[in-house]
Design a protein around this motif. Structure first.
Motif, mmCIF file in Angstrom:
data_model
loop_
_atom_site.group_PDB
_atom_site.id
_atom_site.type_symbol
_atom_site.label_atom_id
_atom_site.label_comp_id
_atom_site.label_asym_id
_atom_site.label_seq_id
_atom_site.Cartn_x
_atom_site.Cartn_y
_atom_site.Cartn_z
ATOM 1 N N LEU A 170 33.468 5.019 18.786
ATOM 2 C CA LEU A 170 34.123 5.470 17.561
ATOM 3 C C LEU A 170 34.291 4.310 16.581
ATOM 4 C CD1 LEU A 170 36.831 7.814 19.108
ATOM 5 C CD2 LEU A 170 34.978 8.534 17.603
ATOM 6 N N ARG A 219 36.428 15.292 24.523
ATOM 7 C CA ARG A 219 36.848 14.262 23.557
ATOM 8 C C ARG A 219 35.653 13.723 22.782
ATOM 9 N NH1 ARG A 219 39.575 9.261 25.297
ATOM 10 N NH2 ARG A 219 39.817 9.059 23.039
ATOM 11 N N GLN A 268 35.794 14.185 18.839
ATOM 12 C CA GLN A 268 36.062 13.004 18.022
ATOM 13 C C GLN A 268 34.806 12.367 17.425
ATOM 14 O OE1 GLN A 268 38.689 10.195 19.980
ATOM 15 N NE2 GLN A 268 39.761 11.828 21.026
#
Length: 209
Positions: A72, A133, A137
């Motif tokens: 990320l 996730r 995300q």
């Protein structure tokens, strides 16, 4: 011994934590490229980052969770470096899609992105919580940008009214990801361009000549 820094100020715990977190994320990215996901360990990440392994466990439950946050952060760095403020909209849908898909090809072929992406894909396939996730995300925000660009094209009368936006996005990215993941053939700009032409050929509104 004084706990103050040389300028007379007390150390900032938040800044120290930010430095430690970034060192851990950078270490995870570097190591997964060097040794692969299976040989990646929390101990190795801690040693590379110069922190205790308990520091890592305080923030993440597993190496996969560390790698997800590292990816990320890497995606965020790529956006800032590239100056992207959103999906391009020049009015030429095919050109915009080709630009973004070519950039995706370049990322898939870049070792810096490839190793963590492959590791997360594999880990998410066997860890439902991590997979959720990863999708929520990292993947969904990217898919939403594609959908928004296609929605604008539909509203501009460039696509058929009943086009399924998510299906169209998956038709663009699915073959690209398949070729990259299974290494069935080289991943090239020409392939990305061909995908755009084929997919838009099925959903673009035909105008009278």
């Amino acid at each position: 011994m004084s706990s103050k820094t040389t300028d007379g100020k007390a150390p900032d715990p938040a800044r120290r934590n930010d430095r430690s977190r970034r060192a851990i994320l950078d270490a995870a990215l570097a190591l997964v490229g060097e040794v692969g996901y299976n040989k990646l360990t929390i101990e190795a990440i801690a040693a590379r980052a110069g922190v205790g392994k308990q520091t890592i466990y305080r923030w993440w439950p597993s190496k996969a969770a560390v790698l997800l946050d590292a990816s990320l952060a890497l995606a965020g760095d790529a956006e800032r470096e590239g100056g992207w403020t959103g999906f391009p909209d020049t009015g030429d849908l095919a050109a915009d899609l080709k630009l973004v898909l070519r950039a995706t090809v370049d990322e898939f072929n870049d070792e810096k992105y490839e190793a963590p992406a492959r590791a997360l894909t594999a880990a998410g396939a066997t860890d439902p919580e991590l997979g959720a996730r990863f999708t929520e995300q990292l993947l969904e925000p990217q898919l939403a940008l594609y959908e928004a660009r296609l929605r604008a094209a539909r509203e501009a009368g460039q696509l058929v009214e009943d086009v399924d936006l998510r299906l169209t996005v998956e038709m663009l990215l699915g073959p690209l990801t398949y070729r990259w993941l299974l290494r069935t053939a080289p991943l090239t700009h020409a392939y990305a361009d061909a995908l755009v032409d084929r997919v838009l050929g099925g959903v673009a509104k035909v105008t009278a000549g």
